[in-house]
Design a protein around this motif. Structure first.
Motif, PDB file in Angstrom:
ATOM      1  N   ALA A 105      56.451  17.616  20.858  1.00 58.70           N
ATOM      2  CA  ALA A 105      57.725  17.160  20.927  1.00 58.70           C
ATOM      3  C   ALA A 105      57.893  16.048  19.712  1.00 58.70           C
ATOM      4  CB  ALA A 105      58.111  16.629  22.270  1.00 58.70           C
ATOM      5  N   ALA A 106      56.920  15.139  19.443  1.00 58.62           N
ATOM      6  CA  ALA A 106      56.954  14.241  18.439  1.00 58.62           C
ATOM      7  C   ALA A 106      57.079  14.417  17.107  1.00 58.62           C
ATOM      8  CB  ALA A 106      56.000  13.035  18.950  1.00 58.62           C
ATOM      9  N   ALA A 107      56.137  15.253  16.739  1.00 60.76           N
ATOM     10  CA  ALA A 107      55.858  15.543  15.281  1.00 60.76           C
ATOM     11  C   ALA A 107      56.929  16.448  14.688  1.00 60.76           C
ATOM     12  CB  ALA A 107      54.643  16.482  15.443  1.00 60.76           C
ATOM     13  N   PRO A 108      57.539  17.259  15.441  1.00 62.42           N
ATOM     14  CA  PRO A 108      58.762  17.901  14.572  1.00 62.42           C
ATOM     15  C   PRO A 108      59.904  16.748  14.394  1.00 62.42           C
ATOM     16  CG  PRO A 108      58.284  19.454  16.156  1.00 62.42           C
ATOM     17  CD  PRO A 108      57.311  18.065  16.254  1.00 62.42           C
ATOM     18  N   ALA A 109      60.252  16.155  15.195  1.00 58.10           N
ATOM     19  CA  ALA A 109      61.158  14.777  15.330  1.00 58.10           C
ATOM     20  C   ALA A 109      60.666  13.805  14.114  1.00 58.10           C
ATOM     21  CB  ALA A 109      61.368  14.057  16.460  1.00 58.10           C
ATOM     22  N   ALA A 110      59.437  13.695  14.155  1.00 53.62           N
ATOM     23  CA  ALA A 110      59.049  12.933  12.956  1.00 53.62           C
ATOM     24  C   ALA A 110      59.110  13.417  11.566  1.00 53.62           C
ATOM     25  CB  ALA A 110      57.469  12.390  13.304  1.00 53.62           C
ATOM     26  N   ILE A 111      58.800  14.546  11.511  1.00 56.44           N
ATOM     27  CA  ILE A 111      59.012  15.284  10.379  1.00 56.44           C
ATOM     28  C   ILE A 111      60.495  15.278   9.859  1.00 56.44           C
ATOM     29  CG2 ILE A 111      58.789  17.563   9.201  1.00 56.44           C
ATOM     30  CD1 ILE A 111      56.495  17.886  10.653  1.00 56.44           C
ATOM     31  N   GLY A 112      61.260  15.511  10.915  1.00 56.36           N
ATOM     32  CA  GLY A 112      62.777  15.749  10.490  1.00 56.36           C
ATOM     33  C   GLY A 112      63.358  13.876  10.012  1.00 56.36           C
ATOM     34  N   ALA A 113      62.877  13.359  10.577  1.00 58.33           N
ATOM     35  CA  ALA A 113      63.161  11.777  10.232  1.00 58.33           C
ATOM     36  C   ALA A 113      62.764  11.399   8.996  1.00 58.33           C
ATOM     37  CB  ALA A 113      62.629  10.707  11.482  1.00 58.33           C
ATOM     38  N   PHE A 114      61.591  11.716   8.625  1.00 57.91           N
ATOM     39  CA  PHE A 114      61.040  11.470   7.423  1.00 57.91           C
ATOM     40  C   PHE A 114      61.816  12.359   6.208  1.00 57.91           C
ATOM     41  CE2 PHE A 114      57.696  12.540   3.889  1.00 57.91           C
ATOM     42  CZ  PHE A 114      57.665  11.228   3.503  1.00 57.91           C
ATOM     43  N   SER A 115      62.128  13.561   6.544  1.00 58.75           N
ATOM     44  CA  SER A 115      62.911  14.322   5.449  1.00 58.75           C
ATOM     45  C   SER A 115      64.210  13.795   5.147  1.00 58.75           C
ATOM     46  CB  SER A 115      63.143  15.712   6.218  1.00 58.75           C
ATOM     47  OG  SER A 115      63.838  15.830   7.211  1.00 58.75           O
ATOM     48  N   GLU A 116      64.863  12.876   6.144  1.00 61.70           N
ATOM     49  CA  GLU A 116      66.083  12.437   5.983  1.00 61.70           C
ATOM     50  C   GLU A 116      66.106  11.419   5.167  1.00 61.70           C
ATOM     51  OE1 GLU A 116      68.412  12.093   9.446  1.00 61.70           O
ATOM     52  OE2 GLU A 116      68.191  14.484   9.938  1.00 61.70           O
ATOM     53  N   ASN A 117      65.001  10.414   5.635  1.00 59.70           N
ATOM     54  CA  ASN A 117      64.865   8.926   5.173  1.00 59.70           C
ATOM     55  C   ASN A 117      63.346   8.489   5.035  1.00 59.70           C
ATOM     56  OD1 ASN A 117      65.211   6.315   4.155  1.00 59.70           O
ATOM     57  ND2 ASN A 117      66.327   5.513   5.985  1.00 59.70           N
ATOM     58  N   GLU A 118      62.741   8.325   3.858  1.00 60.28           N
ATOM     59  CA  GLU A 118      61.571   8.205   3.635  1.00 60.28           C
ATOM     60  C   GLU A 118      60.934   6.963   4.194  1.00 60.28           C
ATOM     61  OE1 GLU A 118      60.593   8.678  -0.471  1.00 60.28           O
ATOM     62  OE2 GLU A 118      61.109  10.726  -0.550  1.00 60.28           O
ATOM     63  N   LYS A 119      61.964   6.053   4.416  1.00 59.69           N
ATOM     64  CA  LYS A 119      61.497   4.754   5.056  1.00 59.69           C
ATOM     65  C   LYS A 119      61.229   4.846   6.383  1.00 59.69           C
ATOM     66  CE  LYS A 119      64.243   1.887   2.047  1.00 59.69           C
ATOM     67  NZ  LYS A 119      65.394   1.060   2.088  1.00 59.69           N
ATOM     68  N   ASN A 120      61.504   5.962   7.060  1.00 57.40           N
ATOM     69  CA  ASN A 120      61.384   6.250   8.574  1.00 57.40           C
ATOM     70  C   ASN A 120      59.812   6.760   8.820  1.00 57.40           C
ATOM     71  OD1 ASN A 120      63.647   5.455   9.305  1.00 57.40           O
ATOM     72  ND2 ASN A 120      64.367   7.692   9.231  1.00 57.40           N
ATOM     73  N   PHE A 121      59.014   6.860   7.769  1.00 60.60           N
ATOM     74  CA  PHE A 121      57.723   7.411   7.792  1.00 60.60           C
ATOM     75  C   PHE A 121      56.659   6.381   8.938  1.00 60.60           C
ATOM     76  CE2 PHE A 121      53.209   7.743   6.554  1.00 60.60           C
ATOM     77  CZ  PHE A 121      52.927   9.328   6.988  1.00 60.60           C
ATOM     78  N   GLY A 122      56.444   5.026   8.818  1.00 61.53           N
ATOM     79  CA  GLY A 122      55.814   4.368   9.510  1.00 61.53           C
ATOM     80  C   GLY A 122      56.297   4.366  11.159  1.00 61.53           C
ATOM     81  N   LYS A 123      57.581   4.422  11.012  1.00 65.91           N
ATOM     82  CA  LYS A 123      58.285   4.466  12.702  1.00 65.91           C
ATOM     83  C   LYS A 123      57.900   5.781  13.247  1.00 65.91           C
ATOM     84  CE  LYS A 123      61.831   1.272  11.201  1.00 65.91           C
ATOM     85  NZ  LYS A 123      63.180   1.265  11.019  1.00 65.91           N
ATOM     86  N   SER A 124      58.110   6.774  12.636  1.00 64.36           N
ATOM     87  CA  SER A 124      57.889   7.969  13.167  1.00 64.36           C
ATOM     88  C   SER A 124      56.378   8.464  13.451  1.00 64.36           C
ATOM     89  CB  SER A 124      58.368   8.968  12.434  1.00 64.36           C
ATOM     90  OG  SER A 124      58.054   9.086  11.327  1.00 64.36           O
ATOM     91  N   LEU A 125      55.458   7.834  12.512  1.00 67.79           N
ATOM     92  CA  LEU A 125      54.158   8.231  12.648  1.00 67.79           C
ATOM     93  C   LEU A 125      53.710   7.311  14.110  1.00 67.79           C
ATOM     94  CD1 LEU A 125      51.860   9.503  11.318  1.00 67.79           C
ATOM     95  CD2 LEU A 125      51.291   7.473  10.340  1.00 67.79           C
ATOM     96  N   ILE A 126      54.053   6.343  14.406  1.00 66.98           N
ATOM     97  CA  ILE A 126      53.793   5.629  15.618  1.00 66.98           C
ATOM     98  C   ILE A 126      53.922   6.503  16.826  1.00 66.98           C
ATOM     99  CG2 ILE A 126      54.232   3.636  17.175  1.00 66.98           C
ATOM    100  CD1 ILE A 126      54.799   2.000  14.718  1.00 66.98           C
ATOM    101  N   PHE A 127      55.009   7.203  17.041  1.00 66.19           N
ATOM    102  CA  PHE A 127      55.215   8.192  18.220  1.00 66.19           C
ATOM    103  C   PHE A 127      54.322   9.282  18.368  1.00 66.19           C
ATOM    104  CE2 PHE A 127      59.426   5.913  17.614  1.00 66.19           C
ATOM    105  CZ  PHE A 127      59.381   5.207  18.736  1.00 66.19           C
ATOM    106  N   VAL A 128      53.911   9.677  16.950  1.00 62.35           N
ATOM    107  CA  VAL A 128      52.868  10.731  17.266  1.00 62.35           C
ATOM    108  C   VAL A 128      51.603  10.285  17.374  1.00 62.35           C
ATOM    109  CG1 VAL A 128      51.692  12.460  15.796  1.00 62.35           C
ATOM    110  CG2 VAL A 128      53.967  12.172  15.285  1.00 62.35           C
TER     111      VAL A 128
END
Length: 149
Positions: A105-128
């Motif tokens: 559930a978390a990895a596709p959302a993290a990829i989507g957030a990263f593709s929209e804004n590259e600054k979200n990489f660290g935040k989304s990686l934490i959830f994964v």
């Protein structure tokens, strides 16, 4: 040392499951055809297993005399130890299953957030990573359970 059955059956399972997928990866067969072939190979594996167990039942008396002496030596332990090993296996298996669901559930959302804004990489990686942490905690609990036995 492993006997014939302990190495032959997993080898047959791996071969029968991987054979239909070779042509799919090469692009020669459609996915629907590969699914049919995969089901055929899985049922073929269980047919081989049934045949081997039937063969063993025919010659059970001869095999039983040879294995009786070694089986008694291997079967030592209490019911509490058996339940302890079962609980350790359940702790590891269920936590890995939960981690798989969380990462799915978390990895596709993290990829989507990263593709929209590259600054979200660290935040989304934490959830994964939090989802993977569940599996590590389950493994830690099972190690603690086995150490208590």
């Amino acid at each position: 040392m492993l006997n014939f059955m302990e190495w032959f059956l997993p080898l047959v399972l791996i071969v029968l499951i991987s054979l239909p997928l070779i042509k799919v990866f090469r692009g020669r067969v459609s996915v629907v055809s590969a699914k049919r072939r995969l089901f055929g190979h899985v049922f073929g594996f269980f047919g081989v297993v049934a045949f081997i167990f039937g063969f063993q039942l025919l010659f059970q008396n001869q095999l039983m005399a040879a294995e009786t002496e070694t089986a008694v030596d291997l079967m030592t332990g209490t019911m509490a130890q058996g339940l302890g090993f079962l609980s350790a296996a359940l702790a590891t298996g269920m936590s890995a299953l939960g981690a798989g669901i969380a990462v799915a559930a978390a990895a596709p959302a993290a990829i989507g957030a990263f593709s929209e804004n590259e600054k979200n990489f660290g935040k989304s990686l934490i959830f994964v990573a939090l989802g993977e942490g569940v599996a590590i905690y389950g493994l830690l609990i099972s190690i603690l359970i086995i150490n208590k036995l």
